[in-house]
Design a protein around this motif. Structure first.
Motif, PDB file in Angstrom:
ATOM      1  N   ALA A   1       0.818  -1.214   0.000  1.00  0.00           N
ATOM      2  CA  ALA A   1       0.000   0.000   0.000  1.00  0.00           C
ATOM      3  C   ALA A   1       0.853   1.266   0.000  1.00  0.00           C
ATOM      4  O   ALA A   1       0.313   2.369  -0.087  1.00  0.00           O
ATOM      5  CB  ALA A   1      -0.936   0.002   1.208  1.00  0.00           C
ATOM      6  N   LEU A   2       2.167   1.107   0.101  1.00  0.00           N
ATOM      7  CA  LEU A   2       3.078   2.252   0.117  1.00  0.00           C
ATOM      8  C   LEU A   2       3.460   2.627  -1.313  1.00  0.00           C
ATOM      9  O   LEU A   2       3.904   1.779  -2.090  1.00  0.00           O
ATOM     10  CB  LEU A   2       4.344   1.924   0.900  1.00  0.00           C
ATOM     11  N   THR A   3       3.297   3.900  -1.646  1.00  0.00           N
ATOM     12  CA  THR A   3       3.733   4.424  -2.939  1.00  0.00           C
ATOM     13  C   THR A   3       5.054   5.149  -2.736  1.00  0.00           C
ATOM     14  O   THR A   3       5.104   6.128  -1.984  1.00  0.00           O
ATOM     15  CB  THR A   3       2.693   5.409  -3.515  1.00  0.00           C
ATOM     16  N   PRO A   4       6.131   4.683  -3.369  1.00  0.00           N
ATOM     17  CA  PRO A   4       7.414   5.376  -3.186  1.00  0.00           C
ATOM     18  C   PRO A   4       7.401   6.752  -3.845  1.00  0.00           C
ATOM     19  O   PRO A   4       6.902   6.910  -4.957  1.00  0.00           O
ATOM     20  CB  PRO A   4       8.428   4.446  -3.852  1.00  0.00           C
ATOM     21  N   VAL A   5       7.936   7.734  -3.124  1.00  0.00           N
ATOM     22  CA  VAL A   5       8.048   9.095  -3.644  1.00  0.00           C
ATOM     23  C   VAL A   5       9.451   9.345  -4.161  1.00  0.00           C
ATOM     24  O   VAL A   5       9.645   9.857  -5.250  1.00  0.00           O
ATOM     25  CB  VAL A   5       7.692  10.128  -2.553  1.00  0.00           C
ATOM     26  N   GLY A   6      10.443   8.998  -3.347  1.00  0.00           N
ATOM     27  CA  GLY A   6      11.827   9.244  -3.737  1.00  0.00           C
ATOM     28  C   GLY A   6      12.763   8.993  -2.576  1.00  0.00           C
ATOM     29  O   GLY A   6      12.348   8.640  -1.477  1.00  0.00           O
ATOM     30  N   ARG A   7      14.034   9.199  -2.874  1.00  0.00           N
ATOM     31  CA  ARG A   7      15.101   8.990  -1.890  1.00  0.00           C
ATOM     32  C   ARG A   7      15.902  10.277  -1.769  1.00  0.00           C
ATOM     33  O   ARG A   7      16.233  10.920  -2.758  1.00  0.00           O
ATOM     34  CB  ARG A   7      16.003   7.838  -2.346  1.00  0.00           C
ATOM     35  N   PHE A   8      16.223  10.635  -0.524  1.00  0.00           N
ATOM     36  CA  PHE A   8      17.020  11.824  -0.236  1.00  0.00           C
ATOM     37  C   PHE A   8      18.318  11.380   0.428  1.00  0.00           C
ATOM     38  O   PHE A   8      18.292  10.592   1.377  1.00  0.00           O
ATOM     39  CB  PHE A   8      16.248  12.775   0.687  1.00  0.00           C
ATOM     40  N   THR A   9      19.439  11.889  -0.053  1.00  0.00           N
ATOM     41  CA  THR A   9      20.747  11.511   0.489  1.00  0.00           C
ATOM     42  C   THR A   9      21.218  12.543   1.496  1.00  0.00           C
ATOM     43  O   THR A   9      21.273  13.747   1.195  1.00  0.00           O
ATOM     44  CB  THR A   9      21.778  11.383  -0.648  1.00  0.00           C
ATOM     45  N   GLU A  10      21.553  12.044   2.695  1.00  0.00           N
ATOM     46  CA  GLU A  10      22.115  12.884   3.750  1.00  0.00           C
ATOM     47  C   GLU A  10      23.563  12.455   3.977  1.00  0.00           C
ATOM     48  O   GLU A  10      24.066  11.573   3.287  1.00  0.00           O
ATOM     49  CB  GLU A  10      21.269  12.742   5.013  1.00  0.00           C
ATOM     50  N   THR A  11      24.218  13.014   4.955  1.00  0.00           N
ATOM     51  CA  THR A  11      25.623  12.721   5.199  1.00  0.00           C
ATOM     52  C   THR A  11      25.884  11.242   5.421  1.00  0.00           C
ATOM     53  O   THR A  11      26.813  10.677   4.856  1.00  0.00           O
ATOM     54  CB  THR A  11      26.133  13.533   6.418  1.00  0.00           C
ATOM     55  N   SER A  12      25.064  10.602   6.244  1.00  0.00           N
ATOM     56  CA  SER A  12      25.286   9.175   6.537  1.00  0.00           C
ATOM     57  C   SER A  12      23.998   8.361   6.430  1.00  0.00           C
ATOM     58  O   SER A  12      23.942   7.250   6.948  1.00  0.00           O
ATOM     59  CB  SER A  12      25.891   9.015   7.934  1.00  0.00           C
ATOM     60  N   ALA A  13      22.997   8.921   5.782  1.00  0.00           N
ATOM     61  CA  ALA A  13      21.717   8.215   5.682  1.00  0.00           C
ATOM     62  C   ALA A  13      21.057   8.467   4.335  1.00  0.00           C
ATOM     63  O   ALA A  13      21.255   9.517   3.722  1.00  0.00           O
ATOM     64  CB  ALA A  13      20.770   8.650   6.802  1.00  0.00           C
ATOM     65  N   LEU A  14      20.274   7.482   3.921  1.00  0.00           N
ATOM     66  CA  LEU A  14      19.406   7.607   2.755  1.00  0.00           C
ATOM     67  C   LEU A  14      17.987   7.552   3.277  1.00  0.00           C
ATOM     68  O   LEU A  14      17.625   6.607   3.986  1.00  0.00           O
ATOM     69  CB  LEU A  14      19.643   6.459   1.774  1.00  0.00           C
ATOM     70  N   LEU A  15      17.178   8.563   2.959  1.00  0.00           N
ATOM     71  CA  LEU A  15      15.794   8.606   3.421  1.00  0.00           C
ATOM     72  C   LEU A  15      14.871   8.237   2.266  1.00  0.00           C
ATOM     73  O   LEU A  15      14.902   8.885   1.217  1.00  0.00           O
ATOM     74  CB  LEU A  15      15.420   9.992   3.926  1.00  0.00           C
ATOM     75  N   ASP A  16      14.060   7.196   2.453  1.00  0.00           N
ATOM     76  CA  ASP A  16      13.031   6.816   1.499  1.00  0.00           C
ATOM     77  C   ASP A  16      11.692   7.342   2.009  1.00  0.00           C
ATOM     78  O   ASP A  16      11.285   7.027   3.126  1.00  0.00           O
ATOM     79  CB  ASP A  16      12.935   5.293   1.362  1.00  0.00           C
ATOM     80  N   LEU A  17      11.026   8.150   1.176  1.00  0.00           N
ATOM     81  CA  LEU A  17       9.714   8.689   1.532  1.00  0.00           C
ATOM     82  C   LEU A  17       8.635   7.952   0.755  1.00  0.00           C
ATOM     83  O   LEU A  17       8.764   7.751  -0.462  1.00  0.00           O
ATOM     84  CB  LEU A  17       9.632  10.186   1.223  1.00  0.00           C
TER      85      LEU A  17
END
Length: 173
Positions: free
Chosen positions: A96-112
């Motif tokens: 049921a989750l629709t992926p929006v995108g990925r954001f790159t931070e210094t030591s993390a990747l955020l999936d929204l």
């Protein structure tokens, strides 16, 4: 936060390295990342769910979408489902989750992800993580970003990911 929490280490493109890292341990490996997930839950009336970080957390009382780190061995979708359920009591299926995108931070990747609110939408907040929750309009999300009410990491995240989230919400209607 648990000192016993372990994260998978991934490359910049999200590829697993086969290595893990204990949260809070010294010596973060340069050039590697861990995975963070977040879910923008949307009700039928178009309102989205924001949660307020608990007082004892970093960025205390800042607003955000329900989010957290993927644990070692956990997929992005599985982590998103778990974090949403733990923090808010809302249950959604991984599909049921629709992926929006990925954001790159210094030591993390955020999936929204975007998810439609399940019925019922009764919230059960995890007090150690969340002090409050509100269903707000998308305009209110944008106002909170401009007003500095969002937890600071969310400003850059939303600068990049919010247009895709809005497009995903419009296409799902």
């Amino acid at each position: 936060m648990s000192s016993q929490e372990w994260w998978d280490l991934v490359a910049a493109d999200g590829t697993p390295t086969g290595r893990t890292f204990r949260r809070g341990a010294p010596g973060w490996p340069h050039g590697l990342f861990h995975l963070i997930v977040a879910v923008c839950v949307r009700r039928g009336d178009g309102a989205v769910l924001l949660t307020q970080r608990a007082p004892g957390k970093e960025f205390a009382l800042g607003w955000e979408f329900p989010s957290g780190s993927a644990l070692a061995g956990e997929s992005s979708r599985a982590a998103a489902v778990r974090e949403l359920q733990e923090e808010t009591g809302l249950d959604v299926l991984p599909d049921a989750l629709t992926p929006v995108g990925r954001f790159t931070e210094t030591s993390a990747l955020l999936d929204l992800y975007i998810a439609d609110a399940p019925a019922p939408t009764d919230l059960r907040l995890q007090a150690t993580e969340v002090s409050a929750a509100e269903w707000v309009t998308v305009d209110e999300v944008e106002r909170r970003v401009r007003a500095g009410a969002m937890a600071p990491p969310w400003v850059a995240r939303l600068d990049t990911l919010w247009p895709g989230a809005l497009a995903a919400m419009r296409s799902a209607q």
